[in-house]
Design a protein around this motif. Structure first.
Motif, PDB file in Angstrom:
ATOM      1  N   UNK A   5      42.560  37.813  38.542  1.00 18.82           N
ATOM      2  CA  UNK A   5      42.401  36.445  39.023  1.00 18.82           C
ATOM      3  C   UNK A   5      43.119  35.532  38.034  1.00 18.82           C
ATOM      4  N   UNK A   6      44.113  34.800  38.515  1.00 20.09           N
ATOM      5  CA  UNK A   6      44.870  33.883  37.662  1.00 20.09           C
ATOM      6  C   UNK A   6      44.411  32.459  37.942  1.00 20.09           C
ATOM      7  N   UNK A 156      53.384  35.633  35.927  1.00 23.38           N
ATOM      8  CA  UNK A 156      52.269  36.022  36.801  1.00 23.38           C
ATOM      9  C   UNK A 156      52.748  36.181  38.241  1.00 23.38           C
ATOM     10  N   UNK A 157      53.821  35.458  38.618  1.00 25.18           N
ATOM     11  CA  UNK A 157      54.407  35.694  39.944  1.00 25.18           C
ATOM     12  C   UNK A 157      54.956  37.112  40.031  1.00 25.18           C
ATOM     13  N   UNK A 158      55.723  37.517  39.016  1.00 24.38           N
ATOM     14  CA  UNK A 158      56.271  38.881  38.999  1.00 24.38           C
ATOM     15  C   UNK A 158      55.147  39.911  38.936  1.00 24.38           C
ATOM     16  N   UNK A 159      54.135  39.627  38.114  1.00 24.06           N
ATOM     17  CA  UNK A 159      53.023  40.564  37.935  1.00 24.06           C
ATOM     18  C   UNK A 159      52.327  40.833  39.264  1.00 24.06           C
ATOM     19  N   UNK A 160      52.124  39.775  40.041  1.00 21.90           N
ATOM     20  CA  UNK A 160      51.453  39.957  41.336  1.00 21.90           C
ATOM     21  C   UNK A 160      52.288  40.781  42.299  1.00 21.90           C
ATOM     22  N   UNK A 161      53.613  40.727  42.127  1.00 21.68           N
ATOM     23  CA  UNK A 161      54.492  41.551  42.971  1.00 21.68           C
ATOM     24  C   UNK A 161      54.516  42.994  42.507  1.00 21.68           C
ATOM     25  N   UNK A 162      54.359  43.196  41.189  1.00 17.72           N
ATOM     26  CA  UNK A 162      54.366  44.555  40.649  1.00 17.72           C
ATOM     27  C   UNK A 162      53.106  45.329  41.036  1.00 17.72           C
ATOM     28  N   UNK A 163      51.986  44.616  41.177  1.00 22.75           N
ATOM     29  CA  UNK A 163      50.723  45.270  41.516  1.00 22.75           C
ATOM     30  C   UNK A 163      50.627  45.504  43.021  1.00 22.75           C
ATOM     31  N   UNK A 164      49.658  46.313  43.406  1.00 24.47           N
ATOM     32  CA  UNK A 164      49.454  46.591  44.827  1.00 24.47           C
ATOM     33  C   UNK A 164      49.051  45.319  45.557  1.00 24.47           C
ATOM     34  N   UNK A 165      49.371  45.241  46.843  1.00 26.21           N
ATOM     35  CA  UNK A 165      48.997  44.085  47.641  1.00 26.21           C
ATOM     36  C   UNK A 165      47.482  43.912  47.632  1.00 26.21           C
ATOM     37  N   UNK A 166      47.052  42.685  47.414  1.00 26.95           N
ATOM     38  CA  UNK A 166      45.625  42.406  47.406  1.00 26.95           C
ATOM     39  C   UNK A 166      44.946  42.644  46.066  1.00 26.95           C
ATOM     40  N   UNK A 167      45.743  42.943  45.018  1.00 30.11           N
ATOM     41  CA  UNK A 167      45.144  43.193  43.702  1.00 30.11           C
ATOM     42  C   UNK A 167      45.113  41.936  42.835  1.00 30.11           C
ATOM     43  N   UNK A 168      45.825  40.891  43.252  1.00 28.16           N
ATOM     44  CA  UNK A 168      45.876  39.649  42.475  1.00 28.16           C
ATOM     45  C   UNK A 168      45.485  38.458  43.342  1.00 28.16           C
ATOM     46  N   UNK A 261      35.711  37.503  49.277  1.00 30.61           N
ATOM     47  CA  UNK A 261      36.347  37.498  50.596  1.00 30.61           C
ATOM     48  C   UNK A 261      37.857  37.648  50.474  1.00 30.61           C
ATOM     49  N   UNK A 262      38.441  36.949  49.475  1.00 26.82           N
ATOM     50  CA  UNK A 262      39.892  37.019  49.288  1.00 26.82           C
ATOM     51  C   UNK A 262      40.327  38.427  48.914  1.00 26.82           C
ATOM     52  N   UNK A 263      39.473  39.152  48.180  1.00 26.72           N
ATOM     53  CA  UNK A 263      39.776  40.542  47.826  1.00 26.72           C
ATOM     54  C   UNK A 263      39.289  41.526  48.890  1.00 26.72           C
ATOM     55  N   UNK A 264      38.702  40.980  49.948  1.00 30.08           N
ATOM     56  CA  UNK A 264      38.187  41.789  51.060  1.00 30.08           C
ATOM     57  C   UNK A 264      37.178  42.831  50.586  1.00 30.08           C
ATOM     58  N   UNK A 265      36.286  42.405  49.683  1.00 30.03           N
ATOM     59  CA  UNK A 265      35.201  43.265  49.212  1.00 30.03           C
ATOM     60  C   UNK A 265      33.988  43.007  50.092  1.00 30.03           C
TER      61      UNK A 265
END
Length: 547
Positions: A5-6, A156-168, A261-265
């Motif tokens: 979470x950023x 953090x933009x790049x980091x969110x792209x490097x991680x799996x979708x929905x992880x950031x 909800x945003x992380x669909x938990x």
């Protein structure tokens, strides 16, 4: 898998990103998740260790000896998770690391650029500890659009792209100003802040909007529409009576649910808010008030003593009283009698500090507390002032002082009861320091063990004879004066394991008079008040009931 979470901010600074981050961490803990919080600061100082308290506030020290931003204090106080050196980084540290690698040849002769080398360094820092916790909360200092913050936003933009979708997830904190003349809550500053954020490739999932009052449904829908977030992801952050109501207030607004909800938990674990209900109850159901005078030199900015103020609040909760801390400039006592200023207080606290300015006033405050039998708590420099006062007025050393003050004058004016610490034991090795060393990061920093004298006031307060506390100092009381001082009633009740360094002094036959070389305020929490602060306020409460 760790979810990230950023937390970013817009419109103006000092809106409370640190508090929002800490409160969110507490809410996720209340639902059974593990968390860690981090701060990424855009300033070019390597760390805040050499920054003026007037400008930056206090320096928060971790167990492993890192000098960090005061927001890490909020993180610890709300979550109880001990911060580490890897939980705080500045642009200065990032650039320093990059330049060190370039000098070593790690980049194999490539041209060093902000992208990718600086941004990669930031991403590597964020990724430390990946997989250790359920949620990693990373706060970006400053506001969106600040030129020095752009590498962090890009990282953090790049980091969110490097991680799996929905992880950031991205949470953006903004201001909703209320225009009293027109009776309107204005959303345009938030809209422009989000527009600026989106222009650099980041889109907020959650908006946290600081306002004086609730956000009407019309404005909430407008924000959702123009900022492209769900209406239930527009969270009001209203002004609070106590910062410790923040977890309850954010929970009532649905912040933790919006995150899940945003992380669909789903289904979301039910929260257990008992801890924060108890904290709230202790705040609103105080059964009295004690007045504590804080005699210091950085009183123009309360954040300079932030952890001390909060530790006193926690101690008040423990004793079911409200602590009214009042700040007094120590320099006043160098020209005036302290009695008119200090009479009426139930306790006196002298905090840490650097340099000679105001020290003679602090010594007078110590003397007043000792002779008038008023509870006294000296922290770091406050302990050294207590020792110097006892040496002058009890042990017959009228010129007792500190090498720190001699250095500023350029000549020896004092008998050095307090000297520059040249070496000490840290873990399994000896640390050596010279007066000519660089200032940054060269003090005795971090957690050290101390052994307490059985039956002493501090041993009774702690309930043990072995403790571990955090330090931040480069001057130390000279143990060669111990015998003379103890003969006159100043007990050295806590020492380092090797017996070479004094950690705690206390005055015999006094209701409560303790000086500590470490910083106990750094480990206090609302749900776990520090035992020394709790006992100090207990003593102040007893005095208040005698008045």
């Amino acid at each position: 898998m760790t979810r990230y979470i950023f937390i970013t901010g817009g419109v103006v600074s000092s809106l409370g990103k640190g508090l929002a981050s800490a409160a969110l961490g507490a809410l996720l803990q209340a639902r059974g998740f593990t968390v860690r919080l981090r701060k990424l600061d855009p300033y070019l100082n390597v760390d805040p260790g050499t920054m003026s308290p007037f400008e930056h506030g206090e320096v928060f020290v971790t167990d492993d000896g890192a000098e960090t931003d005061l927001d890490l204090g909020h993180y610890e106080r709300f979550t109880g998770v001990a911060a580490r050196a890897t939980d705080s980084v500045s642009s200065g540290r990032i650039y320093s690391n990059v330049l060190e690698k370039e000098r070593r040849g790690d980049y194999l002769g490539k041209t060093i650029q902000v992208i990718p080398h600086v941004t990669n360094e930031i991403k590597e820092f964020i990724d430390i500890g990946d997989g250790e916790v359920d949620f990693m909360l990373c706060e970006i200092g400053g506001t969106v659009g600040d030129i020095e913050g752009l590498p962090f936003f890009e990282a953090i933009r790049q980091f969110s792209q490097d991680k799996a979708r929905g992880q950031c997830l991205f949470m953006h904190l903004t201001l909703l100003p209320y225009i009293k003349a027109s009776g309107e809550l204005k959303t345009k500053p938030t809209q422009h802040s989000v527009k600026e954020l989106r222009s650099i490739g980041l889109a907020p999932d959650i908006l946290v909007c600081r306002s004086e009052g609730p956000i009407p449904a019309k404005e909430r829908e407008k924000l959702a529409l123009f900022c492209n977030v769900r209406p239930d992801a527009v969270i009001a952050a209203q002004d609070l009576t106590s910062i410790y109501d923040a977890p309850l207030a954010y929970h009532a607004e649905g912040l933790d649910q919006a995150v899940l909800d945003a992380f669909m938990i789903s289904p979301a674990p039910r929260p257990n808010m008992a801890r924060w209900d108890d904290v709230h109850d202790r705040i609103v159901r105080a059964e009295g008030e004690v007045r504590v005078a804080i005699v210091g030199k950085y009183i123009q900015l309360e954040d300079a003593y932030k952890s001390i103020a909060e530790a006193l609040t926690h101690a008040g909760m423990a004793n079911r009283v409200r602590v009214r801390a009042e700040w007094i400039d120590a320099e006043i006592f160098e020209k005036e009698d302290p009695a008119p200023h200090l009479e009426g207080f139930h306790a006196i606290l002298v905090p840490g500090g650097f340099g000679e300015r105001g020290t003679e006033g602090k010594i007078k405050a110590v003397e007043f507390a000792r002779t008038r039998k008023i509870p006294y708590f000296g922290i770091c420099l406050g302990m050294q002032m207590a020792v110097i006062e006892a040496a002058r007025n009890l042990a017959g050393i009228p010129d007792a002082g500190s090498e720190e003050f001699d250095d500023e004058a350029g000549e020896a004016r004092f008998t050095p009861v307090v000297y520059h610490l040249k070496e000490w034991i840290q873990g399994n090795h000896t640390v050596a320091r010279k007066k000519t060393d660089a200032k940054g990061g060269t003090m005795r920093l971090g957690a050290y063990t101390a052994h307490l004298k059985e039956g002493s006031t501090v041993a009774k307060a702690y309930g043990t004879t072995v403790i571990e506390e955090r330090h931040r100092h480069r001057y130390e009381v000279d143990m060669s004066f111990r015998a003379a001082l103890e003969d006159h009633g100043l007990l050295f009740s806590g020492v380092s394991p090797d017996g070479r360094l004094p950690e705690i002094v206390e005055v015999k036959d006094h209701p409560w008079f303790i000086g500590v070389q470490f910083h106990p305020e750094l480990k206090s929490k609302p749900f776990a008040p520090h035992p020394l602060f709790a006992d100090f306020v207990r003593a102040a409460r007893d005095v208040s009931r005698l008045v």
